[in-house]
Design a protein around this motif. Structure first.
Motif, PDB file in Angstrom:
ATOM      1  N   ALA A  18       0.844  -1.202   0.000  1.00 34.77           N
ATOM      2  CA  ALA A  18       0.000   0.000   0.000  1.00 34.77           C
ATOM      3  C   ALA A  18       0.877   1.248   0.000  1.00 34.77           C
ATOM      4  O   ALA A  18       2.098   1.178   0.069  1.00 34.77           O
ATOM      5  CB  ALA A  18      -0.906   0.006   1.223  1.00 34.77           C
ATOM      6  N   VAL A  19       0.201   2.378  -0.093  1.00 36.46           N
ATOM      7  CA  VAL A  19       0.856   3.669   0.064  1.00 36.46           C
ATOM      8  C   VAL A  19       0.036   4.466   1.066  1.00 36.46           C
ATOM      9  O   VAL A  19      -1.164   4.663   0.888  1.00 36.46           O
ATOM     10  CB  VAL A  19       0.935   4.438  -1.279  1.00 36.46           C
ATOM     11  CG1 VAL A  19       1.513   5.821  -1.070  1.00 36.46           C
ATOM     12  CG2 VAL A  19       1.749   3.670  -2.302  1.00 36.46           C
ATOM     13  N   ASP A  20       0.670   4.901   2.147  1.00 34.85           N
ATOM     14  CA  ASP A  20      -0.002   5.753   3.125  1.00 34.85           C
ATOM     15  C   ASP A  20       0.024   7.187   2.604  1.00 34.85           C
ATOM     16  O   ASP A  20       1.074   7.697   2.221  1.00 34.85           O
ATOM     17  CB  ASP A  20       0.711   5.710   4.478  1.00 34.85           C
ATOM     18  CG  ASP A  20       0.479   4.411   5.220  1.00 34.85           C
ATOM     19  OD1 ASP A  20      -0.547   3.761   4.958  1.00 34.85           O
ATOM     20  OD2 ASP A  20       1.309   4.053   6.070  1.00 34.85           O
ATOM     21  N   VAL A  21      -1.135   7.820   2.580  1.00 35.66           N
ATOM     22  CA  VAL A  21      -1.249   9.200   2.129  1.00 35.66           C
ATOM     23  C   VAL A  21      -1.769  10.016   3.297  1.00 35.66           C
ATOM     24  O   VAL A  21      -2.747   9.631   3.944  1.00 35.66           O
ATOM     25  CB  VAL A  21      -2.201   9.321   0.920  1.00 35.66           C
ATOM     26  CG1 VAL A  21      -2.298  10.758   0.443  1.00 35.66           C
ATOM     27  CG2 VAL A  21      -1.740   8.417  -0.218  1.00 35.66           C
ATOM     28  N   ASN A  22      -1.131  11.166   3.563  1.00 37.83           N
ATOM     29  CA  ASN A  22      -1.490  11.961   4.732  1.00 37.83           C
ATOM     30  C   ASN A  22      -1.515  13.438   4.368  1.00 37.83           C
ATOM     31  O   ASN A  22      -0.700  13.907   3.575  1.00 37.83           O
ATOM     32  CB  ASN A  22      -0.446  11.720   5.825  1.00 37.83           C
ATOM     33  CG  ASN A  22      -0.816  12.367   7.130  1.00 37.83           C
ATOM     34  OD1 ASN A  22      -1.332  13.481   7.153  1.00 37.83           O
ATOM     35  ND2 ASN A  22      -0.537  11.684   8.214  1.00 37.83           N
ATOM     36  N   SER A  23      -2.459  14.155   4.940  1.00 45.07           N
ATOM     37  CA  SER A  23      -2.543  15.599   4.775  1.00 45.07           C
ATOM     38  C   SER A  23      -3.159  16.186   6.040  1.00 45.07           C
ATOM     39  O   SER A  23      -4.202  15.713   6.499  1.00 45.07           O
ATOM     40  CB  SER A  23      -3.402  15.955   3.558  1.00 45.07           C
ATOM     41  OG  SER A  23      -3.565  17.344   3.454  1.00 45.07           O
ATOM     42  N   GLN A  24      -2.523  17.191   6.597  1.00 45.81           N
ATOM     43  CA  GLN A  24      -3.001  17.810   7.832  1.00 45.81           C
ATOM     44  C   GLN A  24      -3.711  19.130   7.518  1.00 45.81           C
ATOM     45  O   GLN A  24      -3.171  19.955   6.785  1.00 45.81           O
ATOM     46  CB  GLN A  24      -1.821  18.105   8.763  1.00 45.81           C
ATOM     47  CG  GLN A  24      -1.023  16.884   9.170  1.00 45.81           C
ATOM     48  CD  GLN A  24      -1.772  16.014  10.153  1.00 45.81           C
ATOM     49  OE1 GLN A  24      -2.503  16.514  11.002  1.00 45.81           O
ATOM     50  NE2 GLN A  24      -1.599  14.706  10.048  1.00 45.81           N
ATOM     51  N   SER A  25      -4.912  19.300   8.051  1.00 44.17           N
ATOM     52  CA  SER A  25      -5.629  20.553   7.915  1.00 44.17           C
ATOM     53  C   SER A  25      -6.768  20.591   8.926  1.00 44.17           C
ATOM     54  O   SER A  25      -7.455  19.591   9.134  1.00 44.17           O
ATOM     55  CB  SER A  25      -6.213  20.722   6.514  1.00 44.17           C
ATOM     56  OG  SER A  25      -7.019  21.881   6.461  1.00 44.17           O
ATOM     57  N   LYS A  26      -6.969  21.754   9.539  1.00 43.56           N
ATOM     58  CA  LYS A  26      -8.096  21.897  10.458  1.00 43.56           C
ATOM     59  C   LYS A  26      -9.415  21.956   9.690  1.00 43.56           C
ATOM     60  O   LYS A  26     -10.483  21.927  10.288  1.00 43.56           O
ATOM     61  CB  LYS A  26      -7.920  23.135  11.334  1.00 43.56           C
ATOM     62  CG  LYS A  26      -7.918  24.441  10.572  1.00 43.56           C
ATOM     63  CD  LYS A  26      -7.710  25.606  11.509  1.00 43.56           C
ATOM     64  CE  LYS A  26      -7.687  26.910  10.709  1.00 43.56           C
ATOM     65  NZ  LYS A  26      -7.441  28.058  11.553  1.00 43.56           N
ATOM     66  N   HIS A  27      -9.346  22.019   8.357  1.00 35.17           N
ATOM     67  CA  HIS A  27     -10.552  22.122   7.545  1.00 35.17           C
ATOM     68  C   HIS A  27     -11.084  20.773   7.047  1.00 35.17           C
ATOM     69  O   HIS A  27     -12.154  20.725   6.449  1.00 35.17           O
ATOM     70  CB  HIS A  27     -10.312  23.063   6.356  1.00 35.17           C
ATOM     71  CG  HIS A  27      -9.998  24.465   6.783  1.00 35.17           C
ATOM     72  ND1 HIS A  27     -10.920  25.277   7.390  1.00 35.17           N
ATOM     73  CD2 HIS A  27      -8.842  25.179   6.725  1.00 35.17           C
ATOM     74  CE1 HIS A  27     -10.366  26.438   7.683  1.00 35.17           C
ATOM     75  NE2 HIS A  27      -9.100  26.401   7.289  1.00 35.17           N
ATOM     76  N   TRP A  28     -10.351  19.667   7.268  1.00 34.39           N
ATOM     77  CA  TRP A  28     -10.862  18.359   6.833  1.00 34.39           C
ATOM     78  C   TRP A  28     -12.225  18.045   7.443  1.00 34.39           C
ATOM     79  O   TRP A  28     -13.081  17.480   6.754  1.00 34.39           O
ATOM     80  CB  TRP A  28      -9.853  17.246   7.147  1.00 34.39           C
ATOM     81  CG  TRP A  28      -8.706  17.187   6.169  1.00 34.39           C
ATOM     82  CD1 TRP A  28      -7.393  17.364   6.449  1.00 34.39           C
ATOM     83  CD2 TRP A  28      -8.778  16.972   4.758  1.00 34.39           C
ATOM     84  NE1 TRP A  28      -6.632  17.270   5.297  1.00 34.39           N
ATOM     85  CE2 TRP A  28      -7.463  17.025   4.247  1.00 34.39           C
ATOM     86  CE3 TRP A  28      -9.818  16.746   3.865  1.00 34.39           C
ATOM     87  CZ2 TRP A  28      -7.168  16.849   2.904  1.00 34.39           C
ATOM     88  CZ3 TRP A  28      -9.519  16.566   2.523  1.00 34.39           C
ATOM     89  CH2 TRP A  28      -8.211  16.623   2.051  1.00 34.39           C
ATOM     90  N   PRO A  29     -12.504  18.394   8.701  1.00 37.69           N
ATOM     91  CA  PRO A  29     -13.841  18.119   9.240  1.00 37.69           C
ATOM     92  C   PRO A  29     -14.977  18.818   8.475  1.00 37.69           C
ATOM     93  O   PRO A  29     -16.121  18.375   8.539  1.00 37.69           O
ATOM     94  CB  PRO A  29     -13.761  18.619  10.688  1.00 37.69           C
ATOM     95  CG  PRO A  29     -12.312  18.490  11.029  1.00 37.69           C
ATOM     96  CD  PRO A  29     -11.584  18.850   9.751  1.00 37.69           C
ATOM     97  N   CYS A  30     -14.660  19.888   7.754  1.00 38.26           N
ATOM     98  CA  CYS A  30     -15.694  20.533   6.925  1.00 38.26           C
ATOM     99  C   CYS A  30     -16.117  19.606   5.792  1.00 38.26           C
ATOM    100  O   CYS A  30     -17.278  19.604   5.375  1.00 38.26           O
ATOM    101  CB  CYS A  30     -15.177  21.854   6.344  1.00 38.26           C
ATOM    102  SG  CYS A  30     -14.679  23.057   7.586  1.00 38.26           S
ATOM    103  N   LEU A  31     -15.175  18.820   5.272  1.00 37.74           N
ATOM    104  CA  LEU A  31     -15.473  17.885   4.186  1.00 37.74           C
ATOM    105  C   LEU A  31     -16.003  16.554   4.701  1.00 37.74           C
ATOM    106  O   LEU A  31     -16.707  15.846   3.993  1.00 37.74           O
ATOM    107  CB  LEU A  31     -14.220  17.636   3.338  1.00 37.74           C
ATOM    108  CG  LEU A  31     -13.733  18.833   2.536  1.00 37.74           C
ATOM    109  CD1 LEU A  31     -12.416  18.511   1.852  1.00 37.74           C
ATOM    110  CD2 LEU A  31     -14.773  19.251   1.508  1.00 37.74           C
ATOM    111  N   PHE A  32     -15.620  16.212   5.924  1.00 36.93           N
ATOM    112  CA  PHE A  32     -16.050  14.952   6.527  1.00 36.93           C
ATOM    113  C   PHE A  32     -16.665  15.242   7.895  1.00 36.93           C
ATOM    114  O   PHE A  32     -16.066  14.961   8.931  1.00 36.93           O
ATOM    115  CB  PHE A  32     -14.856  13.995   6.658  1.00 36.93           C
ATOM    116  CG  PHE A  32     -14.226  13.661   5.339  1.00 36.93           C
ATOM    117  CD1 PHE A  32     -14.810  12.748   4.487  1.00 36.93           C
ATOM    118  CD2 PHE A  32     -13.060  14.298   4.939  1.00 36.93           C
ATOM    119  CE1 PHE A  32     -14.244  12.454   3.265  1.00 36.93           C
ATOM    120  CE2 PHE A  32     -12.482  14.006   3.721  1.00 36.93           C
ATOM    121  CZ  PHE A  32     -13.069  13.086   2.873  1.00 36.93           C
TER     122      PHE A  32
END
Length: 145
Positions: A18-32
């Motif tokens: 697999a490939v682990d993909v990561n992105s940090q943002s305080k705005h991800w909860p707006c999308l999820f």
């Protein structure tokens, strides 16, 4: 991820298979919006309107993702005692396991939209075992990697 959140850095890390993909943002909860603190089964999980529209339009893909994350396709082996010896038979079936009743409901509602019959095995497991239902799922679920 970079397209949706262009100001956030996206990191990729290869791992075996697999490939682990990561992105940090305080705005991800707006999308999820269903993401939050605590365990999934202790908080309300429901789709936002725009998420419902997508899962309604791509119901097969939604089911496929749920089975690939929390389900399996297996052979169910059954033994029936008979005079003169036991009789064994087997058949394929899909199982979906999740403690969250909300996630179970999302799964079974999607199956209902496609007319795929299912049964509640116990508090955590949904079974799809009828021959036609398994064949229908086989058309779009595919192998788990």
């Amino acid at each position: 991820m970079a397209t949706v959140m262009p100001l956030s850095k996206v990191a990729r890390r290869p791992t075996p298979g697999a490939v682990d993909v990561n992105s940090q943002s305080k705005h991800w909860p707006c999308l999820f919006p269903q993401h939050g603190p605590g365990r999934k089964h202790t908080r309300k999980i429901e789709l936002a309107g725009w998420q419902r529209e997508i899962t309604d339009q791509y119901t097969e893909e939604f089911i496929r993702g749920l089975i690939h994350s929390d389900g399996c396709r297996s052979m169910n082996r059954v033994r029936r005692p008979l005079k003169g010896g036991d009789r064994w038979y087997e058949y394929p079936r899909y199982n979906f396991t999740n403690v969250s009743l909300d996630i179970q409901r999302l799964f079974t509602d999607a199956l209902d939209r496609l007319g795929i019959p299912w049964t509640q095995m116990n508090a955590e497991n949904i079974s799809i075992a009828k021959r036609e239902a398994v064949a229908r799922l086989d058309e779009f679920v595919g192998a788990k990697y």
